[in-house]
Design an enzyme around this catalytic site. Structure first.
Site, mmCIF file in Angstrom:
data_model
loop_
_atom_site.group_PDB
_atom_site.id
_atom_site.type_symbol
_atom_site.label_atom_id
_atom_site.label_comp_id
_atom_site.label_asym_id
_atom_site.label_seq_id
_atom_site.Cartn_x
_atom_site.Cartn_y
_atom_site.Cartn_z
ATOM 1 N N HIS A 1 0.863 -1.187 0.000
ATOM 2 C CA HIS A 1 0.000 0.000 0.000
ATOM 3 C C HIS A 1 0.896 1.233 0.000
ATOM 4 O O HIS A 1 2.137 1.108 -0.059
ATOM 5 C CB HIS A 1 -0.960 -0.041 1.195
ATOM 6 C CG HIS A 1 -0.269 -0.291 2.513
ATOM 7 N ND1 HIS A 1 0.656 0.588 3.050
ATOM 8 C CD2 HIS A 1 -0.334 -1.332 3.387
ATOM 9 C CE1 HIS A 1 1.095 0.112 4.196
ATOM 10 N NE2 HIS A 1 0.528 -1.065 4.426
ATOM 11 N N HIS B 1 4.090 1.249 2.161
ATOM 12 C CA HIS B 1 5.254 0.563 1.566
ATOM 13 C C HIS B 1 5.840 1.402 0.435
ATOM 14 O O HIS B 1 7.062 1.518 0.307
ATOM 15 C CB HIS B 1 4.832 -0.791 0.985
ATOM 16 C CG HIS B 1 4.254 -1.758 1.981
ATOM 17 N ND1 HIS B 1 2.934 -2.104 1.997
ATOM 18 C CD2 HIS B 1 4.842 -2.462 2.986
ATOM 19 C CE1 HIS B 1 2.718 -2.987 2.960
ATOM 20 N NE2 HIS B 1 3.850 -3.218 3.585
HETATM 21 P P1 AMP Z 1 4.967 -5.117 6.516
HETATM 22 O O1 AMP Z 1 4.722 -5.491 5.093
HETATM 23 O O2 AMP Z 1 3.726 -4.877 7.294
HETATM 24 O O3 AMP Z 1 5.963 -6.021 7.206
HETATM 25 O O4 AMP Z 1 5.683 -3.695 6.462
HETATM 26 C C1 AMP Z 1 6.861 -3.495 5.720
HETATM 27 C C2 AMP Z 1 7.418 -2.134 6.055
HETATM 28 O O5 AMP Z 1 6.473 -1.132 5.711
HETATM 29 C C3 AMP Z 1 7.722 -1.957 7.548
HETATM 30 O O6 AMP Z 1 8.942 -1.272 7.706
HETATM 31 C C4 AMP Z 1 6.561 -1.139 8.030
HETATM 32 O O7 AMP Z 1 6.862 -0.347 9.148
HETATM 33 C C5 AMP Z 1 6.294 -0.260 6.808
HETATM 34 N N1 AMP Z 1 4.934 0.276 6.848
HETATM 35 C C6 AMP Z 1 3.791 -0.432 6.990
HETATM 36 N N2 AMP Z 1 2.730 0.407 7.054
HETATM 37 C C7 AMP Z 1 3.223 1.666 6.948
HETATM 38 C C8 AMP Z 1 2.632 2.964 6.954
HETATM 39 N N3 AMP Z 1 1.322 3.136 7.076
HETATM 40 N N4 AMP Z 1 3.451 4.026 6.834
HETATM 41 C C9 AMP Z 1 4.799 3.855 6.714
HETATM 42 N N5 AMP Z 1 5.412 2.667 6.696
HETATM 43 C C10 AMP Z 1 4.641 1.580 6.816
#
Ligand code: AMP
Length: 280
Positions: A34, A37
């Site tokens: 999203h 990311h």
């Molecule tokens: P995930 O796919 O949930 O493991 O997240 C991958 C990376 O994206 C991690 O470093 C999260 O902190 C970052 N991330 C997820 N959601 C957000 C958001 N809303 N804003 C900024 N970074 C995000």
């Protein structure tokens, strides 16, 4: 853009980029990409010449009763988004590629993984640090990009990199939010329309808290009480924790000041949501 499933191929493509004099930026994700990311991917593209995104739903960071099986995996759409956002290499390994045999070696950051999300998710951070250490060894990036959304994860990863003298810099990027303030998360997709509406209270509670601090309130208990009151506006919300801690040690503090992290985790039915603000 290359989409690669094997460790050896990633290593050789990254080696080639490096021998061409390129700096390597890395964005580890679990997919279902999203705007949150994509903001990390943009930051990586601004800072680095060659951007690697991993898409891997890492089983070792899920507890036995968590959502590993139902975690969304829209891989075609994710690859399209990476392509559109100028990613050079997507690493999308199978579980058997990342964990070729029973895993006997774990990276465990102590203490700062036991509080906040660690209290209700034992072994979660052990899974995160282990997979990140493996990915860092495979990609060997100069910079890796993480979101402030998972504040404790960012602190833990930074600590691992420092304690283990890993040769990369961690860049932490701001939280990207929906129009009503809810932090974007792959897990928001689990929410029904009614639950999604009430989920906005999580951000509202932190905004109210910021206003209270701006008015001069410093007492952690008073601030915690106010967050709890805002969240209690929805009967659907169960508070898991409201923590007011030092951003580096993650230790509880009685009075907020610059560098204080205010972090909240709630559950709406089976969906767990987290959010935080940093006091500046
Ligand atoms: P995930 O796919 O949930 O493991 O997240 C991958 C990376 O994206 C991690 O470093 C999260 O902190 C970052 N991330 C997820 N959601 C957000 C958001 N809303 N804003 C900024 N970074 C995000």
């Amino acid at each position: 853009m290359d989409v690669i499933q094997t460790i050896n191929e990633v290593k050789s493509l990254v080696k080639k980029a490096r021998s061409d004099g390129k700096t390597i930026g890395f964005v580890p994700t679990m997919g279902a990409l999203h705007e949150g990311h994509l903001s990390l991917i943009r930051a990586a593209n601004e800072k680095c010449d060659f951007v690697v995104v991993s898409i891997f739903v890492n089983p070792t960071q899920f507890g036995p009763s968590e959502d590993l099986d139902k975690y969304p995996r829209p891989i075609e759409k994710d690859i399209e988004l990476c392509e559109k956002n100028n990613v050079d290499l997507v690493f999308n390994p199978a579980v058997e590629q990342m964990y070729k045999q029973q895993n006997l070696t774990w990276v465990n950051v102590e203490k700062i993984t036991e509080c906040l999300c660690g209290s209700s998710r034992p072994n979660h951070f052990r899974g995160v640090t282990t997979v990140c250490a493996k990915l860092f060894n495979i990609v060997k990036p100069d910079f890796a990009f993480f979101g402030q959304k998972d504040a404790q994860q960012a602190v833990v990863i930074k600590r691992m990199v420092c304690d283990l003298n890993m040769d990369l810099e961690i860049v932490v990027c701001p939280i990207v939010r929906a129009a009503d303030g809810l932090a974007l998360s792959s897990r928001n997709a689990y929410l029904t329309p009614e639950q999604r509406k009430d989920a906005a209270l999580l951000y509202k509670s932190l905004q109210n808290c910021r206003q209270l601090i701006e008015k001069g309130e410093k007492n952690s208990q008073t601030i915690t009480d106010q967050i709890r009151t805002t969240l209690s506006e929805s009967p659907l919300i169960k508070v898991e924790y409201i923590s007011i801690v030092d951003f580096h040690s993650l230790e509880d503090i009685g009075r907020v000041s610059a560098g204080t992290l205010i972090a909240v985790a709630i559950r709406i039915a089976n969906t767990r949501l987290i959010d935080n603000i940093l006091v500046d």
